[in-house]
Write a protein that holds these residues in place. Structure first.
Motif, PDB file in Angstrom:
ATOM      1  N   ALA A  93       0.961  -1.125   0.107  1.00  0.00           N
ATOM      2  CA  ALA A  93      -0.089   0.069  -0.051  1.00  0.00           C
ATOM      3  C   ALA A  93       0.864   1.277  -0.013  1.00  0.00           C
ATOM      4  N   VAL A  94       2.096   1.229  -0.135  1.00  0.00           N
ATOM      5  CA  VAL A  94       3.120   2.190   0.066  1.00  0.00           C
ATOM      6  C   VAL A  94       2.933   2.765  -1.397  1.00  0.00           C
ATOM      7  N   PRO A  95       3.067   3.983  -1.680  1.00  0.00           N
ATOM      8  CA  PRO A  95       3.250   4.491  -2.985  1.00  0.00           C
ATOM      9  C   PRO A  95       4.524   3.937  -3.675  1.00  0.00           C
ATOM     10  N   PRO A  96       4.847   3.652  -4.921  1.00  0.00           N
ATOM     11  CA  PRO A  96       6.154   3.302  -5.192  1.00  0.00           C
ATOM     12  C   PRO A  96       7.107   4.271  -5.070  1.00  0.00           C
ATOM     13  N   GLU A  97       6.864   5.441  -5.345  1.00  0.00           N
ATOM     14  CA  GLU A  97       8.151   6.308  -5.012  1.00  0.00           C
ATOM     15  C   GLU A  97       8.336   6.487  -3.906  1.00  0.00           C
ATOM     16  N   ALA A  98       7.754   6.056  -2.819  1.00  0.00           N
ATOM     17  CA  ALA A  98       8.144   6.229  -1.549  1.00  0.00           C
ATOM     18  C   ALA A  98       9.148   5.240  -1.146  1.00  0.00           C
ATOM     19  N   GLY A  99       9.843   4.611  -1.577  1.00  0.00           N
ATOM     20  CA  GLY A  99      10.656   3.455  -1.375  1.00  0.00           C
ATOM     21  C   GLY A  99      10.266   2.158  -2.100  1.00  0.00           C
ATOM     22  N   PRO A 100       9.320   1.582  -2.345  1.00  0.00           N
ATOM     23  CA  PRO A 100       9.288   0.283  -2.837  1.00  0.00           C
ATOM     24  C   PRO A 100       9.863   0.150  -4.179  1.00  0.00           C
ATOM     25  N   GLN A 101       9.664   0.971  -5.216  1.00  0.00           N
ATOM     26  CA  GLN A 101      10.222   1.158  -6.407  1.00  0.00           C
ATOM     27  C   GLN A 101      11.957   0.823  -6.160  1.00  0.00           C
ATOM     28  N   ALA A 102      12.311   1.685  -5.461  1.00  0.00           N
ATOM     29  CA  ALA A 102      13.860   1.624  -5.075  1.00  0.00           C
ATOM     30  C   ALA A 102      14.230   0.326  -4.908  1.00  0.00           C
ATOM     31  N   VAL A 103      13.494  -0.237  -3.747  1.00  0.00           N
ATOM     32  CA  VAL A 103      13.681  -1.973  -3.504  1.00  0.00           C
ATOM     33  C   VAL A 103      13.647  -2.790  -4.689  1.00  0.00           C
ATOM     34  N   MET A 104      12.645  -2.703  -5.504  1.00  0.00           N
ATOM     35  CA  MET A 104      12.403  -3.453  -6.521  1.00  0.00           C
ATOM     36  C   MET A 104      13.556  -3.352  -7.392  1.00  0.00           C
ATOM     37  N   ASP A 105      14.055  -2.328  -7.781  1.00  0.00           N
ATOM     38  CA  ASP A 105      15.223  -1.861  -8.611  1.00  0.00           C
ATOM     39  C   ASP A 105      16.379  -2.612  -8.079  1.00  0.00           C
ATOM     40  N   ASN A 106      16.875  -2.327  -6.703  1.00  0.00           N
ATOM     41  CA  ASN A 106      17.827  -2.874  -6.044  1.00  0.00           C
ATOM     42  C   ASN A 106      17.896  -4.650  -6.237  1.00  0.00           C
ATOM     43  N   PHE A 107      16.485  -4.990  -5.835  1.00  0.00           N
ATOM     44  CA  PHE A 107      16.464  -6.573  -5.893  1.00  0.00           C
ATOM     45  C   PHE A 107      16.562  -7.127  -7.222  1.00  0.00           C
ATOM     46  N   ASN A 108      16.094  -6.611  -8.596  1.00  0.00           N
ATOM     47  CA  ASN A 108      16.313  -6.977  -9.710  1.00  0.00           C
ATOM     48  C   ASN A 108      17.711  -6.793 -10.127  1.00  0.00           C
ATOM     49  N   LYS A 109      18.545  -6.022  -9.744  1.00  0.00           N
ATOM     50  CA  LYS A 109      19.829  -5.773 -10.023  1.00  0.00           C
ATOM     51  C   LYS A 109      20.639  -6.871  -9.232  1.00  0.00           C
ATOM     52  N   ALA A 110      20.415  -7.030  -8.124  1.00  0.00           N
ATOM     53  CA  ALA A 110      21.223  -8.056  -7.335  1.00  0.00           C
ATOM     54  C   ALA A 110      20.610  -9.575  -7.705  1.00  0.00           C
ATOM     55  N   PHE A 111      19.441  -9.604  -8.202  1.00  0.00           N
ATOM     56  CA  PHE A 111      19.476 -11.035  -8.203  1.00  0.00           C
ATOM     57  C   PHE A 111      19.156 -11.380  -9.756  1.00  0.00           C
ATOM     58  N   ALA A 112      19.648 -10.520 -10.579  1.00  0.00           N
ATOM     59  CA  ALA A 112      19.469 -10.831 -12.000  1.00  0.00           C
ATOM     60  C   ALA A 112      20.170 -12.383 -12.418  1.00  0.00           C
ATOM     61  N   ASP A 113      21.150 -12.422 -11.887  1.00  0.00           N
ATOM     62  CA  ASP A 113      21.744 -13.705 -12.166  1.00  0.00           C
ATOM     63  C   ASP A 113      21.124 -15.013 -11.906  1.00  0.00           C
ATOM     64  N   GLN A 114      20.244 -14.980 -10.634  1.00  0.00           N
ATOM     65  CA  GLN A 114      19.386 -15.871 -10.306  1.00  0.00           C
ATOM     66  C   GLN A 114      18.143 -16.140 -10.891  1.00  0.00           C
ATOM     67  N   GLY A 115      17.822 -15.134 -11.878  1.00  0.00           N
ATOM     68  CA  GLY A 115      16.819 -15.208 -12.917  1.00  0.00           C
ATOM     69  C   GLY A 115      15.448 -14.647 -12.222  1.00  0.00           C
ATOM     70  N   ILE A 116      15.540 -14.306 -11.058  1.00  0.00           N
ATOM     71  CA  ILE A 116      14.360 -13.564 -10.528  1.00  0.00           C
ATOM     72  C   ILE A 116      14.252 -12.173 -10.524  1.00  0.00           C
ATOM     73  N   SER A 117      12.943 -11.720 -10.884  1.00  0.00           N
ATOM     74  CA  SER A 117      12.756 -10.294 -11.100  1.00  0.00           C
ATOM     75  C   SER A 117      11.238 -10.175 -10.319  1.00  0.00           C
ATOM     76  N   ILE A 118      11.083  -8.702 -10.033  1.00  0.00           N
ATOM     77  CA  ILE A 118       9.938  -8.680  -9.325  1.00  0.00           C
ATOM     78  C   ILE A 118       9.245  -7.226  -9.576  1.00  0.00           C
ATOM     79  N   GLU A 119       8.026  -6.999  -9.512  1.00  0.00           N
ATOM     80  CA  GLU A 119       7.190  -5.937  -9.823  1.00  0.00           C
ATOM     81  C   GLU A 119       6.229  -5.504  -8.743  1.00  0.00           C
ATOM     82  N   TYR A 120       6.216  -4.328  -8.599  1.00  0.00           N
ATOM     83  CA  TYR A 120       5.323  -3.848  -7.516  1.00  0.00           C
ATOM     84  C   TYR A 120       4.023  -3.281  -8.002  1.00  0.00           C
TER      85      TYR A 120
END
Lengths: 460, 296
Positions: free
Chosen positions: A59-86
């Motif tokens: 329920a948190v607006p993406p610009e208040a943190g979640p989008q940054a979290v998603m971007d960080n995760f997608n970068k860090a876990f790209a090699d494991q083939g997991i990506s996430i969307e909010y």
């Protein structure tokens, strides 16, 4: 004639079939759901090497943190083939209903956040949340040890963990430091309701539209502050109930005292906007506090707005103080708790990947959310880096010292709610009676006595 | 041979109405039938169908001891019996006045009709501002010399009248529209005869216009009654049933029980009581029309 009767018969038969079909279909849906879910878990395991796309609802607006979290995760876990969307849902009745309908309907959501224990309980018992206990055991994570002490396990349901409580909530009075300084009042670090009332009186000045109030209770949105924020410090988390939960506790002297203080501040001292003003003008914390119309306000959950200089332009410094207490007592409870209960959808096809994300999120990924005013619960987070993120971009208008002491540093004795017997109905009763008290239709004593009588009737 | 041909035409007929009929069956008849079933159960819909347990008539007995239900029922009557007569009567007078005495009828009628086609949410928000302590209505009352004007939506006794006034304003345009078209098709002979006999305007209004418009009035009373018993939008936006229970109406309480208390069965039972009450009122009106409606 005959054909007509035939048509009627066909029609009624059709109807009967439809009614029964409807029922039986839904029944089978209910019973097969768990086995389907476990199958999905199995397939999830074999799938996890290929590319996996997860979806998280919060329920948190993406610009208040979640989008940054998603971007960080997608970068860090790209090699494991997991990506996430909010995806954001709105945390109100309709929004929660939308979330639940989606969870019941299928596997579109992999991870989601509940914001109340009530909501989580409902979802856990309705097969909308995966039991995380096996994952926690497998990765040797002890919730109580790592996430805020005994409080964390109070979010377990029947001994099972259906969510990780990722956010640490600690609230207090939000105050305008400039107004306190101008009045020569030091920022309180410990105060009683009586002292609080006096200070609010001193800070009140002006008339009509120009009036500056000492305090704003925001009764329009939350009428329960006298119990949930003040009395709770003396009575503990189950402030609505007497021990055992068979009876309500509304005539307790602590509750009477704090409720009367609130009512008197509104109606006698006029150091806070009345409930009528609150309701008829739909006053908000932003509208009152951030526009300088009140020196204090009830709680920091509008921290995002406090930091938002664009939509709520203001230059004064905001500081925080613990809630005033109705009486002084040893070993007081702290108004606080855990929140952002993150769960996995049992219907998800990628529960393993979802767990990978959830573990990462709870123990390291969550930090960007501090910018939006959310304090991570995982104890390994460095408190100073949380503070830094918390006040970043608003260093000039947030008082770092009190922010850290009141909102970020963990305390010892938390008020943890454990009883929720008939809570929605009891809240409605109490809300109505508090309304009568605050509108000066009833005295505090009779109002609370009536609330107790009516609510106890419901508990029978 | 004859029967099979009959059957054939029947099948063709049913095929033609099938798209509509199937939609009706799935989206109207089935939910209605289903709501009868669940009104006899305890059901928290978030717990899936397994949590549904039959308690037979318990919902229907229990509700009469439920103070919220009783208060909502009384408030619904209060609201409807204030809104319907006032709306219809004001609309009738305005329709006649506009028809006879106003220059530029169309813009006036259009202005009156605007609230009816506007979104009730927008209207409610505007009226919340109008009723606020610094809003025009409070200011106006103050300028009349009232020192402590009522708090309108924040007042136990004034909240419902405040909503009633707003609802009358919102509903009157539609009734004016219907009345206007009825007035325009009224025969002129009676009026001419009355004029020759020297009847005044007021006499003509009460002795000719009102009786001749009685079928229209009857139609409007029935339909606005049905609509006003289902009032929800204004209440939800302006007061949420408060303060206390002073503006809680049945549909709002159905919403509360279903989506705040998660008691689907109980909510369905209340909806059926709402239906039964409406049904009885409509039957009484059909019976009553013999006394005052003239179709000549």
């Amino acid at each position: 004639m005959k054909a007509k009767r035939l048509g009627l018969m066909v029609l009624s038969a059709l109807l009967t079939v439809m009614v029964f079909a409807g029922c039986s279909k839904s029944n089978s849906m209910g019973t097969t759901a768990p086995s389907e879910a476990s199958q999905d878990t199995n397939t999830g395991k074999s799938d996890s090497k290929q590319s996996v796309k997860l979806k998280m609802w919060g329920a948190v607006p993406p610009e208040a943190g979640p989008q940054a979290v998603m971007d960080n995760f997608n970068k860090a876990f790209a090699d494991q083939g997991i990506s996430i969307e909010y995806e954001r849902y709105v945390n109100d009745d309709q929004g929660n209903m939308k979330l639940e309908t989606n969870l019941l309907a299928g596997n579109d959501i992999d991870i989601y956040v509940s914001y109340t224990l009530d909501g989580l309980k409902k979802r856990a018992s309705g097969q909308m949340a995966l039991d995380l206990t096996p994952y926690l055991e497998q990765d040797k994570i002890d919730l109580a040890d790592s996430f805020g002490g005994a409080m964390a396990t109070s979010y377990n349901i029947d001994g099972k963990s259906y969510a990780i409580p990722t956010k640490f909530d600690q609230f207090g009075i939000v105050l305008n430091k400039d107004m306190f300084d101008a009045a020569g009042i030091p920022i309180p670090t410990e105060w009683t309701m009586d002292e609080f009332r006096e200070i609010a009186k001193k800070l009140t000045h002006g008339e009509g539209q120009e009036k500056v109030y000492g305090m704003f209770f925001n009764t329009q949105q939350d009428i329960f502050s006298s119990l949930n924020y003040f009395s709770v410090q003396v009575l503990g988390g189950d402030v609505f109930y007497k021990p055992g939960g068979k009876e309500t506790n509304f005539t307790d002297p602590t509750i009477v005292k704090s409720t009367r203080t609130v009512a008197d501040m509104m109606n006698v001292d006029k150091s806070a906007p009345t409930h009528v003003d609150s309701v008829t003008q739909k006053l908000t914390q932003e509208g009152m506090f951030l526009s300088g119309k009140s020196a204090m306000t009830i709680g920091p959950w509008m921290i995002r707005s406090i930091k938002d200089k664009v939509n709520f332009p203001h230059t004064f410094v905001t500081a925080f103080a613990p809630y005033p207490t109705p009486e002084k007592k040893a070993n007081m409870f702290t108004q606080g708790g855990l929140g952002d209960l993150v769960s996995i959808n049992p219907k998800s096809k990628n529960t393993d990947a979802a767990w990978t994300f959830l573990k990462w999120y709870a123990t390291e990924g969550m930090l960007p959310l501090s910018q939006g005013g959310r304090v991570p619960a995982y104890k390994q987070f460095d408190k100073d880096s949380i503070l830094q993120a918390f006040i970043s971009g608003a260093e000039d208008i947030l008082d770092a010292q009190t922010t850290k002491v009141v909102l970020i540093e963990p305390k010892t004795n938390y008020a943890v709610p454990s009883i929720s017997n008939k809570l929605p109905e009891i809240r409605k009763v109490l809300g109505e009676e508090l309304e009568k008290i605050y509108l000066a239709n009833k005295t505090t004593e009779t109002g609370l006595a009536d609330a107790k009588k009516r609510a106890d009737e419901l508990l029978k | 041979m004859k029967i099979s041909r009959q059957l054939k035409t029947d099948i063709v007929g049913y095929t033609f109405i099938a798209p509509n009929l199937i939609g009706f069956l799935i989206f109207t008849l089935f939910p209605v039938a289903f709501s009868v079933v669940i009104s006899f159960t305890d059901w928290d819909y978030t717990q899936g169908f397994n949590s549904m347990t039959f308690n037979w008539g318990k919902n229907f007995v229990e509700m009469w001891k439920d103070e919220w239900f009783v208060a909502s029922l009384i408030n619904t009557f209060y609201y409807s019996f204030a809104v319907v007569p006032a709306t219809v009567f004001i609309a009738l007078v305005l329709a006649v006045v506009i028809d006879k005495y106003v220059i530029g009828k169309t813009p006036v009628r259009l202005a009156m009709f605007m609230p009816y086609i506007s979104n009730i949410v927008a209207l409610s928000i505007v009226w919340v501002m109008m009723y606020s302590p610094y809003g025009p209505i409070t200011q106006f009352v103050q300028s009349l010399g009232v020192e402590n004007p009522p708090k309108w939506l924040g007042d136990f006794n004034w909240a419902m009248p405040a909503i009633i006034v707003m609802s009358i304003w919102a509903g009157v345009g539609y009734c004016i529209m219907i009345y206007t078209s009825a007035i325009q098709s009224l025969p002129t002979e009676q009026y001419e005869a009355a004029e020759i006999d020297g009847a005044s305007e007021v006499q003509k209004f009460f002795k000719i216009t009102i009786p001749m418009l009685s079928p229209t009035t009857f139609f409007l009373v029935i339909t606005t009654f049905i609509a006003s018993f289902q009032v929800f939008g204004q209440i939800m936006i302006m007061t949420r049933g408060g303060p206390g229970t002073s503006t809680s109406v049945l549909v709002h309480y159905v919403y509360t029980t279903a989506f705040s208390f998660y008691r689907m069965g109980y909510a369905a039972a209340i909806s059926w009581i709402l239906f039964i009450v409406l049904f009885i009122i409509t039957i009484i009106q059909w019976q009553g029309q013999k006394k005052w409606v003239s179709y000549t």
